[in-house]
Scaffold this active site. Structure first.
Site, PDB file in Angstrom:
ATOM      1  N   GLU A  90       0.860  -1.183   0.000  1.00  0.00           N
ATOM      2  CA  GLU A  90       0.000   0.000   0.000  1.00  0.00           C
ATOM      3  C   GLU A  90       0.903   1.243   0.000  1.00  0.00           C
ATOM      4  O   GLU A  90       1.994   1.226   0.581  1.00  0.00           O
ATOM      5  CB  GLU A  90      -0.863  -0.029   1.260  1.00  0.00           C
ATOM      6  CG  GLU A  90      -1.802   1.142   1.446  1.00  0.00           C
ATOM      7  CD  GLU A  90      -2.508   1.111   2.793  1.00  0.00           C
ATOM      8  OE1 GLU A  90      -3.654   1.552   2.865  1.00  0.00           O
ATOM      9  OE2 GLU A  90      -1.902   0.639   3.784  1.00  0.00           O
TER      10      GLU A  90
ATOM     11  N   LYS B   5      -9.886   1.331  -1.700  1.00  0.00           N
ATOM     12  CA  LYS B   5      -9.991   0.856  -0.320  1.00  0.00           C
ATOM     13  C   LYS B   5     -11.333   1.210   0.306  1.00  0.00           C
ATOM     14  O   LYS B   5     -11.722   2.381   0.360  1.00  0.00           O
ATOM     15  CB  LYS B   5      -8.853   1.464   0.505  1.00  0.00           C
ATOM     16  CG  LYS B   5      -8.736   0.928   1.921  1.00  0.00           C
ATOM     17  CD  LYS B   5      -7.530   1.555   2.604  1.00  0.00           C
ATOM     18  CE  LYS B   5      -7.315   1.028   3.995  1.00  0.00           C
ATOM     19  NZ  LYS B   5      -6.153   1.693   4.654  1.00  0.00           N
TER      20      LYS B   5
ATOM     21  N   CYS C 298      -4.624  -3.491   3.636  1.00  0.00           N
ATOM     22  CA  CYS C 298      -4.346  -3.010   4.988  1.00  0.00           C
ATOM     23  C   CYS C 298      -5.506  -3.206   5.965  1.00  0.00           C
ATOM     24  O   CYS C 298      -5.824  -4.330   6.339  1.00  0.00           O
ATOM     25  CB  CYS C 298      -3.899  -1.551   4.925  1.00  0.00           C
ATOM     26  SG  CYS C 298      -2.886  -1.048   6.353  1.00  0.00           S
TER      27      CYS C 298
END
Length: 277
Positions: free
Chosen positions: A52, A123, A162
């Site tokens: 990321e 995300k 993440c």
């Protein structure tokens, strides 16, 4: 031909994990990414995974000032490197906002071995936890967007990033879309018990989904690094420390599928995952 002269026999999919330490400089980070492509090509990898925020990172916080469009120099450079080496890549980047929302998007881009942009995951779960508020600088991706699942050498790779790792429904939705391997590029923030959480959650996502997990953390100040690869039975096959490094693993698709035969928990489930309104 002697046995020593025979070409090596390997499973269908070879994956290189690039645990890099990125800076705020897009050009410098592209140089690091290109070096990782060369390393992946040298061992004949099929897929390179960068963390990321691989395009630009600042330990004080990433925001719109670090963003580039998908047509910018960083993504263009990755596409050129993929085409030149024949290695597909998943990498974290930051995309500028548009319209009335100035906030950027935290995205994972997928580029195939020919250099074509194969997909973008935006995300969904922003890191509004542990005294951080990612939503101040980023807008979430739509929860009902089609899952990003890529076919590579006959194996299906599902993409999240993440903080998504803390939400089992994110992984399950990818598996429902056909994923056999869950890929998690991350910049996992260090802190009390955070390295333990990172490993435990990766193992949990593997076991409950009978899927392999390739979790690639960024190295550097304030981050845990500690990339790992977990088999569909929960066994950790690769575990790195906090320092920048590049490692390569082979994933055996038959092994992935055989675990699901012996442990048919996906077939036995009684609930489905749907996005919240």
């Amino acid at each position: 031909m002697s046995s020593l002269a025979r070409p090596p026999v390997r499973p269908s999919v070879r994956v290189t994990l690039a645990q890099i330490a990125a800076s705020a400089d897009h050009a410098a980070n592209l140089v690091v990414a290109r070096d990782a492509f060369v390393a992946a090509q040298r061992v004949r990898s099929d897929l390179l995974v960068l963390p990321e925020y691989a395009s630009a990172f600042d330990p004080r916080g990433v925001g719109p000032e670090h963003a580039q469009p998908l047509t910018g120099s960083y993504v263009t450079g990755l596409r050129e490197a993929a085409a030149a080496t024949g290695v597909a890549v998943l990498a974290g980047t930051t995309v500028p906002g548009d319209g009335d929302d100035w906030r950027a998007t935290n995205a994972i881009i997928a580029i195939d071995r020919t250099g074509e942009l194969a997909g973008v995951y935006r995300k969904v779960h922003l890191y509004d936890a542990f005294e951080s508020t990612e939503s101040d600088r980023f807008r979430p991706g739509p929860a009902d967007a089609p899952p990003l699942v890529l076919d590579l050498e006959g194996t299906r790779f599902g993409v999240m990033t993440c903080y998504d790792l803390r939400f089992p429904e994110s992984a399950r939705r990818l598996v429902d879309a056909g994923a056999e391997v869950l890929v998690v590029p991350a910049a996992w923030v260090d802190g009390d018990l955070k390295a333990m959480h990172w490993r435990a959650l990766a193992v949990a996502r593997a076991i409950e989904n009978t899927a392999a997990v390739v979790a690639v953390g960024m190295a550097g100040k304030g981050l845990v690094g500690r990339s790992l690869v977990v088999g569909p039975d929960g066994a950790v096959g690769l575990a790195m420390d906090e320092q920048p490094a590049i490692r390569t693993v082979d994933l055996d698709p038959e092994r992935l599928r055989s675990v699901r035969v012996h442990n048919p928990s996906l077939a036995n489930r009684r609930y489905r995952v749907v996005p919240r309104d």
